[in-house]
Scaffold this motif. Structure first.
Motif, PDB file in Angstrom:
ATOM      1  N   TYR A   6      66.325  86.447 134.200  1.00 27.32           N
ATOM      2  CA  TYR A   6      65.446  87.603 134.179  1.00 27.32           C
ATOM      3  C   TYR A   6      65.628  88.399 132.882  1.00 27.32           C
ATOM      4  N   ASP A   7      64.553  89.049 132.458  1.00 33.80           N
ATOM      5  CA  ASP A   7      64.670  90.038 131.400  1.00 33.80           C
ATOM      6  C   ASP A   7      65.385  91.267 131.949  1.00 33.80           C
ATOM      7  N   TRP A   8      66.330  91.795 131.182  1.00 36.39           N
ATOM      8  CA  TRP A   8      66.967  93.057 131.572  1.00 36.39           C
ATOM      9  C   TRP A   8      65.907  94.146 131.601  1.00 36.39           C
ATOM     10  N   ALA A  10      63.751  97.126 130.876  1.00 32.46           N
ATOM     11  CA  ALA A  10      63.704  98.018 129.716  1.00 32.46           C
ATOM     12  C   ALA A  10      63.954  99.461 130.100  1.00 32.46           C
ATOM     13  N   PHE A  75      70.740  87.320 132.836  1.00 28.35           N
ATOM     14  CA  PHE A  75      69.853  88.309 132.221  1.00 28.35           C
ATOM     15  C   PHE A  75      69.726  88.053 130.725  1.00 28.35           C
ATOM     16  N   LEU A  76      68.511  88.242 130.217  1.00 27.66           N
ATOM     17  CA  LEU A  76      68.257  88.223 128.782  1.00 27.66           C
ATOM     18  C   LEU A  76      68.230  89.681 128.339  1.00 27.66           C
ATOM     19  N   PRO A  78      68.271  92.587 125.497  1.00 28.74           N
ATOM     20  CA  PRO A  78      68.087  92.932 124.082  1.00 28.74           C
ATOM     21  C   PRO A  78      69.292  93.716 123.577  1.00 28.74           C
ATOM     22  N   ASN A 119      59.679  91.835 116.560  1.00 27.72           N
ATOM     23  CA  ASN A 119      60.798  90.901 116.468  1.00 27.72           C
ATOM     24  C   ASN A 119      60.834  90.292 115.071  1.00 27.72           C
ATOM     25  N   ARG A 156      68.875  80.392 121.009  1.00 29.43           N
ATOM     26  CA  ARG A 156      69.001  81.490 121.969  1.00 29.43           C
ATOM     27  C   ARG A 156      70.434  82.022 121.985  1.00 29.43           C
ATOM     28  N   SER A 194      68.545  88.826 121.433  1.00 31.60           N
ATOM     29  CA  SER A 194      68.908  89.151 122.812  1.00 31.60           C
ATOM     30  C   SER A 194      69.972  88.157 123.262  1.00 31.60           C
TER      31      SER A 194
END
Length: 231
Positions: A6-8, A10, A75-76, A78, A119, A156, A194
């Motif tokens: 999952y994306d962390w 924001a 978690f991904l 940033p 980015n 990554r 990230s």
């Protein structure tokens, strides 16, 4: 069971962070004079350490979601709010210009009014193999972006610049930890990387909501996850 990535969220943004790659050791011998000789092990994993200010009610559900998924997911995250990020006057100006993110090719943004995250990248000039700790990059788009102590994303993975040899816009950097996979010439190295990670100390991060629905998350340490599926 497939472990989700999952994306962390924001909304749960740290006010301070640092990325470190502490050395790993195994116990060595202890001499009669009590001298202990620990043996270093190459290839330490990154740790992302973050601290948070109080978060309002609008971030509360994201905070609870992150806690409830912390032991089940990756978690991904940033890496932000740290001087370890590459920085030049041109980069700072571009980030202000792209504060809403980048739109689609049609010029349209998402329904939220925001686009894709800014980015900035530089190009990989020569291939490097898994396990290497040097690589040649082309800084034409963002001259002088990298220096000692900065971080850069390759594949990554995230890497620390330990030494740098600059010839115009061509730079050869030495970094740690070693490359997690082969990197081909022409790939992009990101200046706003990230980290794929999972929490080490979830109990210190958990906080209670007060009557005003304010939550004050504690500090958290996120350990890098090295998984073939994510390299």
């Amino acid at each position: 069971m497939t472990i989700p990535l999952y994306d962390w969220p924001a909304a749960v943004r740290p006010f301070a962070s640092i990325l470190v790659a502490p050395g790993n050791t195994i116990d060595g011998f202890i001499s009669r004079a009590s001298y202990q000789n620990d043996i270093p092990i190459a290839g330490a994993r990154n740790q992302l350490r973050m601290e948070f200010n109080a978060h309002g009610e609008s971030a509360g559900n994201y905070f609870a979601w992150a806690i409830n998924n912390a032991q089940l997911a990756r978690f991904l995250v940033p890496i932000r709010n740290t001087p370890q990020l590459a920085s030049t006057a041109a980069l700072a100006a571009a980030e202000v210009t792209h504060a809403q993110g980048n739109p689609f090719s049609t010029g349209q943004y998402f329904s939220t009014g925001y686009g894709f995250a800014f980015n900035p990248t530089i190009d990989v000039s020569a291939a490097a193999v898994e396990g290497a700790n040097t690589i040649v990059l082309d800084e034409t788009r963002w001259p002088d972006a990298l220096t000692y102590g900065k971080i850069v994303g390759l594949g990554r993975g995230v890497y620390h610049v330990n030494d740098i040899d600059r010839d115009g816009t061509t730079v050869t950097i030495s970094f740690s930890p070693p490359l997690r996979r082969d990197i081909a010439a022409g790939e992009h190295a990101t200046l706003r990387p990230s980290l794929i990670c999972r929490p080490q100390n979830l109990s210190t991060f958990i906080a209670l909501f007060d009557p005003a629905q304010i939550v004050r998350p504690g500090a958290i340490v996120m350990n890098e996850v090295i998984d073939e599926a994510y390299l």
